[in-house]
Design an enzyme around this catalytic site. Structure first.
Site, PDB file in Angstrom:
ATOM      1  N   PRO A   1       0.786  -1.236   0.000  1.00 45.77           N
ATOM      2  CA  PRO A   1       0.000   0.000   0.000  1.00 45.77           C
ATOM      3  C   PRO A   1       0.817   1.285   0.000  1.00 45.77           C
ATOM      4  O   PRO A   1       0.434   2.259  -0.645  1.00 45.77           O
ATOM      5  CB  PRO A   1      -0.832  -0.132   1.286  1.00 45.77           C
ATOM      6  CG  PRO A   1      -0.987  -1.605   1.474  1.00 45.77           C
ATOM      7  CD  PRO A   1       0.295  -2.199   1.006  1.00 45.77           C
TER       8      PRO A   1
ATOM      9  N   HIS B   1     -16.312   9.265 -31.592  1.00 41.08           N
ATOM     10  CA  HIS B   1     -17.668   8.850 -31.240  1.00 41.08           C
ATOM     11  C   HIS B   1     -18.512  10.010 -30.711  1.00 41.08           C
ATOM     12  O   HIS B   1     -19.748   9.914 -30.664  1.00 41.08           O
ATOM     13  CB  HIS B   1     -17.627   7.748 -30.168  1.00 41.08           C
ATOM     14  CG  HIS B   1     -17.437   6.370 -30.712  1.00 41.08           C
ATOM     15  ND1 HIS B   1     -16.241   5.927 -31.235  1.00 41.08           N
ATOM     16  CD2 HIS B   1     -18.300   5.322 -30.805  1.00 41.08           C
ATOM     17  CE1 HIS B   1     -16.370   4.658 -31.619  1.00 41.08           C
ATOM     18  NE2 HIS B   1     -17.602   4.272 -31.368  1.00 41.08           N
TER      19      HIS B   1
ATOM     20  N   GLU C   1       2.959  -2.277 -14.217  1.00 42.56           N
ATOM     21  CA  GLU C   1       4.254  -2.791 -14.702  1.00 42.56           C
ATOM     22  C   GLU C   1       5.290  -1.668 -14.814  1.00 42.56           C
ATOM     23  O   GLU C   1       6.166  -1.686 -15.669  1.00 42.56           O
ATOM     24  CB  GLU C   1       4.100  -3.501 -16.050  1.00 42.56           C
ATOM     25  CG  GLU C   1       3.210  -4.720 -16.029  1.00 42.56           C
ATOM     26  CD  GLU C   1       3.716  -5.842 -15.150  1.00 42.56           C
ATOM     27  OE1 GLU C   1       4.905  -5.823 -14.803  1.00 42.56           O
ATOM     28  OE2 GLU C   1       2.916  -6.716 -14.793  1.00 42.56           O
TER      29      GLU C   1
END
Length: 546
Positions: A282, A502, A527
């Site tokens: 954390p 869109h 990552e």
């Protein structure tokens, strides 16, 4: 060689010289004595990261030129591919000279790195002049988008029959079993069904890089890229299901004892054992040296105490690769070890039925289908033979050896997400009509699509180049970092442009564009965040001993 490829090769060499000038300037700031100064790297972070982005942009141009040469050598070159080279070189050379985007509001420009003279030399290179004036121009973009609208796509052959068949197989599987259901799974925040996992296991998704002797395919990182990319074209979560198996397989394959390999690798390869990576805590994030979760010897085994966070697919996993502190008296990386911790898969008895282990779900915007958890360990028991390689204090080194493959695979996932965004945008722009015309007829819409496709090829080829280097057994931490940097940026940009094309519908939950946007955002974070990647690339290039 065709004239445009000759020009591309000349321009790529010129960009590489510009990068060398940037390296020299960065070295003066952060390694004035010839050795990297940590405090200077922190103080001059913008300069260091700017150099990393310049080097990444230059490397992408070299990869694009190599792609064009391979296609021409094999007799596959088409007008569409020439347009990718023309637009790609035109755009990225302009970025090198005018400003490389490190993020939406951070541009690195030659002047702030003291590269004015190097920039003039780059701009005066004949091939560079040609691309600057006639590369990324309106007529090239219009022709390119016209060909895309007719169904043409940039060359994607890999000059390897097995790899081309892998792509074909997984593209077909994704179109049939992932893409039609992905949005419903996302909206329901549902796990990818067990039946689909079984099908993926049957295709070898979980053992692409595991040796054949242990039941894997033994195909290498480039094959892993293809599988991840194609699955991610349907949904990033499908492309990510193999990530934890990739990490666990590489950890055990490279570092495990003979007994550990025999016990775990066949099950991972077959999909019978689903692993999860349990590294982050954390309050530590990327600062792994500060990990506090501890494992102590207790009877015939280990007892784990502490907390981990952002643990993907944890409830359904059978094996945890857990980075823990086994030597509290040794600070930093030296006191860390890797444990192979078996657990029971969650089910009717609860998501985490084992004593000493609890988990709480983290609700997320996207990247669903596997679920994220905070895990709490309170005396969780691990067998005595769980220490990876039976080597205490080597956990950090063992984990670092997997980062190259993990970051290459993440770049491949980003490329897949980027293709998903492009295909959605192209289809919508062709079908949606405004003012009596399809959206694709408007230059600002077509321009977006042209750059979306071009940047994807640049990111894809940089990713493949890193994978090929890894498959040759060469160190590629820098190249893997570059690939993730560029591919994550391209995926996010494409997802954002897809929503823009869109319009309001892109913001509606019922449209897939909204899901792809949420999914793409994570790629610049996990990552290793983009800032961490830039740090890795910049420091790595300045300290490169190859």
């Amino acid at each position: 060689m065709s004239p445009i490829l000759d020009q591309a090769l000349e321009a790529a060499r010129a960009a590489a010289l510009f990068t060398e000038a940037a390296r020299a300037r960065a070295a003066l700031a952060v390694a004035p004595s010839g050795t990297l100064d940590g405090a200077a790297c922190d103080r001059e972070q913008r300069l260091l990261h700017g150099f990393a982005w310049i080097a990444t942009t230059s490397a992408a141009l070299a990869a694009l030129a190599d792609w064009g040469c391979r296609a021409e050598t094999a007799g596959r070159s088409r007008p569409l591919d020439a347009l990718v080279i023309r637009i790609g070189f035109g755009e990225y050379l302009h970025q090198l000279l005018g400003g490389v985007p490190m993020s939406q509001n951070e541009m690195v420009r030659p002047a702030e790195l003291g590269l004015d003279e190097a920039a003039r030399r780059l701009a005066d290179t004949p091939a560079v002049k040609t691309f600057l004036s006639g590369g990324n121009v309106a007529e090239a973009r219009a022709e390119f988008v016209g060909l895309l609208a007719e169904g043409a796509r940039p060359d994607e052959a890999l000059d390897d029959e097995t790899l081309d068949l892998v792509r074909e197989q997984f593209r077909g599987f994704t179109a049939a079993r992932i893409a039609p259901h992905a949005h419903a799974w996302h909206l329901a925040d549902a796990l990818i069904p067990d039946a689909v996992l079984s099908e993926m296991a049957g295709l070898g998704v979980f053992g692409v890089c595991i040796e054949e002797a242990y039941g894997g395919l033994g195909l290498g990182k480039l094959a892993m890229c293809i599988v991840s990319e194609e699955l991610s074209r349907g949904w990033i979560c499908a492309g990510s299901l193999g990530t934890r198996s990739e990490i666990a397989g590489e950890l055990i394959g490279a570092n495990g004892t003979a007994e550990q390999k025999a016990r775990w690798l066949p099950g991972i390869a077959s999909g019978a054992v689903l692993p999860t990576a349990v590294f982050t805590e954390p309050d530590t994030g990327s600062d792994l040296a500060s990990l506090r979760t501890r494992a102590t010897r207790k009877g015939e085994g280990w007892s784990i105490h502490g907390a981990k966070t952002w643990i993907t697919h944890a409830a359904r996993a059978d094996l945890m690769t857990v980075l823990v502190r086994t030597d509290p008296d040794t600070p930093g990386h030296g006191g860390l070890s890797m444990l192979l911790a078996p657990k029971r898969r969650g089910g009717e008895a609860g998501a985490f039925p084992d004593p000493g282990l609890e988990g709480s779900e983290i609700e997320v915007l996207g990247y669903r289908g596997m679920k994220e958890y905070v895990l709490s360990f309170d005396g969780f028991h691990v067998p005595s033979d769980a220490l990876l390689g039976e080597e205490p204090g080597r956990g950090f080194r063992q984990l670092m050896s997997t980062f190259e493959g993990a970051r290459i695979q993440t770049a491949a996932r980003a490329v897949g997400v980027g293709w998903n965004a492009l295909e959605l945008a192209l289809r919508y722009a062709q079908e949606r009509r405004q003012f009596g015309r399809p959206l694709i007829a408007f230059p600002r819409v077509a321009d977006k699509i042209a750059l979306m496709a071009t940047e994807l090829v640049l990111a894809r080829e940089l990713t493949y180049a890193a994978a090929r280097q890894k498959d040759r057994g060469e160190r590629c931490d820098i190249e893997a970092g570059m690939a993730k940097l560029l591919a994550a940026r391209a995926a996010w940009s494409n997802a954002d442009m897809n929503v823009q094309i869109h319009g309001g519908n892109g913001y509606a939950l019922e449209y897939e564009a909204s899901r792809v946007l949420c999914d793409a955002r994570i790629l610049n974070i996990f990552e290793g965040a983009a800032e961490i990647q830039a740090q890795v690339v910049g420091r790595g290039l300045l300290a490169d001993r190859r």
